[in-house]
Structures are given as C-alpha cells and as structure tokens.
Write a protein that holds these residues in place. Structure first.
Motif, short mmCIF file in Angstrom:
data_model
loop_
_atom_site.label_atom_id
_atom_site.label_comp_id
_atom_site.label_asym_id
_atom_site.label_seq_id
_atom_site.Cartn_x
_atom_site.Cartn_y
_atom_site.Cartn_z
N THR A 45 26.58 -92.27 5.21
CA THR A 45 26.88 -91.73 4.04
C THR A 45 25.96 -90.36 3.75
O THR A 45 26.55 -89.50 3.10
N TRP A 46 24.73 -90.50 3.89
CA TRP A 46 23.58 -89.51 3.60
C TRP A 46 22.75 -89.22 4.66
O TRP A 46 22.56 -89.89 5.55
N GLU A 51 19.66 -86.03 -0.99
CA GLU A 51 21.17 -86.11 -1.22
C GLU A 51 21.46 -87.20 -1.98
O GLU A 51 22.44 -87.29 -2.90
N ILE A 52 20.58 -88.43 -1.36
CA ILE A 52 21.15 -89.74 -2.31
C ILE A 52 20.54 -89.33 -3.85
O ILE A 52 21.25 -89.97 -4.62
N ASP A 55 23.17 -87.23 -5.64
CA ASP A 55 24.34 -88.07 -5.72
C ASP A 55 24.18 -89.09 -6.83
O ASP A 55 25.27 -89.47 -7.64
N GLN A 116 20.12 -78.60 -1.79
CA GLN A 116 21.05 -79.76 -2.22
C GLN A 116 21.33 -80.25 -3.61
O GLN A 116 22.40 -80.65 -3.90
N ARG A 120 25.10 -80.30 -4.54
CA ARG A 120 25.64 -81.79 -4.77
C ARG A 120 25.41 -82.21 -6.11
O ARG A 120 26.09 -83.19 -6.67
#
Length: 204
Positions: A45-46, A51-52, A55, A116, A120
């Motif tokens: 997913t990442w 990114e995590i 998110d 990011q 995101r």
C-alpha cells in the motif's frame, strides 16, 4: 490496498512512533513491528514511512468513504466557522501537535518528505475546502481556500496569538469580505435617483 483493520493498526503505530522521535528516523521495519504486520503488507500500500505518516494524519479528517470532511449544512458562514474551529482543534490536539510541528520542521530540509506532505495531506484537504467555496459561488475558490487555511497555519506555526472564538469569527468574516461570491458581484446595482431636473416638453 490494506484492509481497514490493518490500516487502522498501521496508522496507530506510525503516529506513536513518529510522535516519539524524528520523522526521518522512521523505518518500514519499525512500523511493521509496532503494528504487528509484515513489511510486505506495508509495501503493498505504501512506498515509504512518510507516506504512512501523512495518510494517518489525513485519515483523522476523512469520513468512512475516504472523503475529506468539510462542513456543508447550507449556511456558508456557519460552515466556515465550524471548519476553522475543527482545523484549530486538529492542529492543537496534544496527541498530534508535537508530531505536526516535527513534520513541519522536517519538510523544510527534506524535499521528498515535503512532496509527500503536499500531495498526500495538504492537497486533499485544500481541494476539499476549495470545492466548498466553489459550490458557494466564489469567483476564485482556490484563493479563498488559501486565505482561509493559510492564516490558520501561519498563526499556529509562529504562535502569534491564541485561537479564540472571537478570532475565528473575525477571520471568517475577513475571508467572506475578500472572496465575494460571483452572484453578489454580478447583481446589477440599484439605479440611483437622478439629481437632474426632469426634461420638459417644448411648448406647442
């Protein structure tokens, strides 16, 4: 895409880890270990810890369908005051404010992290707010969104003053004044009464 239960565990893990150290020190191994999942699960997913993190932060302002929550009860001023109040609460929440300040500091020197953050976290929130202004008929909804959110971030980042209810109301009022809806600007002005004497017909 990670399942909802797995995603929630990962988000909880990364927020704890990020809040206790530098963002740049996060690793996929560390996040996986804290969440009790495999690295392969994360990579499906990442692509990176950054990114995590973003998110996980974005998820705090999303509904069950993944849409960014923006008040839309029908009355623009009340919706904006609610939005500003909710945004302030998110920024000043003791559970995440240290993390948000750490992220803000890190993106000044880490271009990848900055990219990011923009794509995101910031962009989805910004576009959702701009869409609310567009629905209200603002000529330049993106500018109105930037005025609304930019002042909040500036005040929070530099700690220039408290976020009182009076400030929230005043800030929304300024944005409303500057971002005049198109409908209001296109309404024909009422005819002013003439100060010239009425013309008389020439005597026959």
């Amino acid at each position: 895409m990670a399942r909802t239960q797995t995603r929630d565990k990962v988000y909880a893990a990364v927020l704890v880890l990020a809040g206790s150290g530098r963002i740049g020190a996060l690793s996929m191994e560390g996040i996986a270990g804290r969440a009790g999942v495999s690295k392969q699960t994360l990579y499906r997913t990442w692509s990176s810890p950054g990114e995590i993190v973003f998110d996980a932060l974005l998820a705090r302002s999303q509904d069950a369908d993944g849409s960014v929550l923006v008040p839309n009860a029908g009355e623009l001023r009340a919706d904006l005051e609610s939005l500003v109040t909710d945004t302030v609460h998110e920024l000043t929440d003791p559970a995440v404010e240290p993390l948000l300040r750490a992220v803000t500091a890190s993106i000044q020197t880490d271009q990848q992290l900055a990219d990011q953050y923009r794509e995101r976290l910031w962009r989805p929130q910004f576009e959702a707010v701009a869409e609310r202004f567009q629905k209200a008929g603002f000529r330049v909804p993106e500018l109105a969104a930037e005025l609304l959110l930019g002042a909040i971030l500036h005040r929070w980042l530099l700690r220039t003053g408290p976020f009182t209810s009076e400030w929230v109301v005043g800030h929304v009022d300024q944005v409303m004044r500057i971002g005049i809806p198109a409908a209001a600007s296109s309404t024909p002005a009422a005819a002013k009464p003439s100060t010239e004497p009425a013309a008389t017909s020439p005597a026959e």
